[in-house]
Design an enzyme around this catalytic site. Structure first.
Site, PDB file in Angstrom:
ATOM      1  N   GLY A  99       0.855  -1.183   0.000  1.00  0.00           N
ATOM      2  CA  GLY A  99       0.000   0.000   0.000  1.00  0.00           C
ATOM      3  C   GLY A  99       0.885   1.224   0.000  1.00  0.00           C
ATOM      4  CE  LYS A 100       1.744   5.886  -4.456  1.00  0.00           C
ATOM      5  NZ  LYS A 100       2.961   5.210  -4.968  1.00  0.00           N
TER       6      LYS A 100
ATOM      7  CG  ASP B 180       5.051   4.248  -2.378  1.00  0.00           C
ATOM      8  OD1 ASP B 180       4.473   5.257  -2.806  1.00  0.00           O
ATOM      9  OD2 ASP B 180       4.590   3.096  -2.510  1.00  0.00           O
TER      10      ASP B 180
ATOM     11  CE  LYS C 245      17.974  -4.453  -0.178  1.00  0.00           C
ATOM     12  NZ  LYS C 245      17.933  -3.980   1.233  1.00  0.00           N
TER      13      LYS C 245
END
Length: 298
Positions: A38-39, A246, A279
């Site tokens: 979720g942002k 983000d 990653k």
């Protein structure tokens, strides 16, 4: 100063595929992983790992308890995270292709169950001098922004995902926009433009606000009271780009919160974003401040 992130909490279902599924196609996934995402959650984790004091407000379902625990483990204050007993946690279905790019379907769930009463119960605990960061994955964003402006909080907006709901917000109360090139074009009403033209248009449209525009491999640019500041992108072997934006947002905000000059904050944010794409996963890919400081430029 404290940062309030009134934002989304998602369960990310991450499917590794050769290419994005096309109309009428059935494709086997090479792998499925389940991550916290979720942002909103991602940005809170980035802010905290960058050294900011951050409070997260939002809502999960009973299936999302691990998201709250993940935030706590990252050093985020979670006292304003509500739990619904009858609405499922928001989630995302993420296709990650062989090039490391993503295609995402969002289900709002509990993120879309934020009410004005919930917003009031959170906002009463914050005051002038505190910072607020908003995205576009929860309900009642225009109301939350209005209340923050009344209190004199500094408001950051990351208009993602970009859609018509953004224009329901009183954009004159936004102090800083952090957005990518596509979001910038939509906000400015432009179809085609390069970074120079886009940042100029956004500054003319929102002269009261600072603009931070990310341009992918072309780096990023800031426009505001400190003039125009450009930052090159850092090279990275992309594995998963899910939380790159983000991570950039959280590190830039934390840098400015700590009094960094714009150029230094952009540099930190760019390095952190490069580390994140190397990653897998969303929140799990966000680097610590120590990792960013030790990052060696390629």
């Amino acid at each position: 100063m404290r940062v309030l992130n009134f934002g989304s909490l998602n369960i990310d279902y991450f499917y590794k595929v050769d290419h994005f599924v096309q109309k009428g196609e059935t494709q086997a996934s090479d792998m499925l992983n389940v991550y916290a995402g979720g942002k909103g959650l991602n940005q809170s984790v980035a802010l905290s790992r960058a050294g900011a004091e951050v409070y997260h407000a939002g809502m999960i379902g009973v299936d999302g308890t691990f998201l709250k625990e993940m935030l706590k483990d990252a050093g985020v204050n979670t006292e304003y995270v509500e739990k619904s007993q009858n609405i499922r946690t928001g989630h995302a279905i993420i296709q990650n292709d062989s090039m490391g790019d993503n295609c995402i379907i969002l289900y709002g769930g509990a993120n879309q169950a934020i009410t004005r009463e919930i917003a009031d119960n959170v906002m009463k605990n914050f005051n002038s001098g505190d910072w607020l960061i908003l995205q576009n994955e929860i309900s009642e964003i225009p109301y939350i922004a209005e209340k923050a402006a009344e209190k004199g909080m500094k408001i950051f907006l990351n208009p993602s995902p970009m859609n018509d709901k953004i224009f329901e917000i009183n954009l004159d109360c936004i102090d800083c926009f952090i957005l990518n090139e596509g979001e910038g074009k939509a906000l400015a009403g432009l179809q085609q433009s390069d970074g120079d033209a886009l940042i100029k248009q956004l500054r003319e449209q929102f002269p009261h606000a600072e603009i931070v525009l990310t341009l992918g491999e072309n780096g990023s640019v800031y426009a505001g009271k400190d003039g125009i500041v450009w930052q090159d992108a850092y090279r990275a072997d992309a594995v998963d780009t899910t939380a790159a934006g983000d991570t950039f947002t959280g590190y830039f905000m934390a840098g400015r919160l700590h009094g960094m000059p714009v150029k230094e904050a952009l540099t930190m944010a760019s390095k952190a974003s490069a580390l994140a794409v190397s990653k897998k996963g969303a929140a799990l890919s966000i680097p610590t401040r120590k990792e960013v400081l030790e990052f060696e430029v390629k």
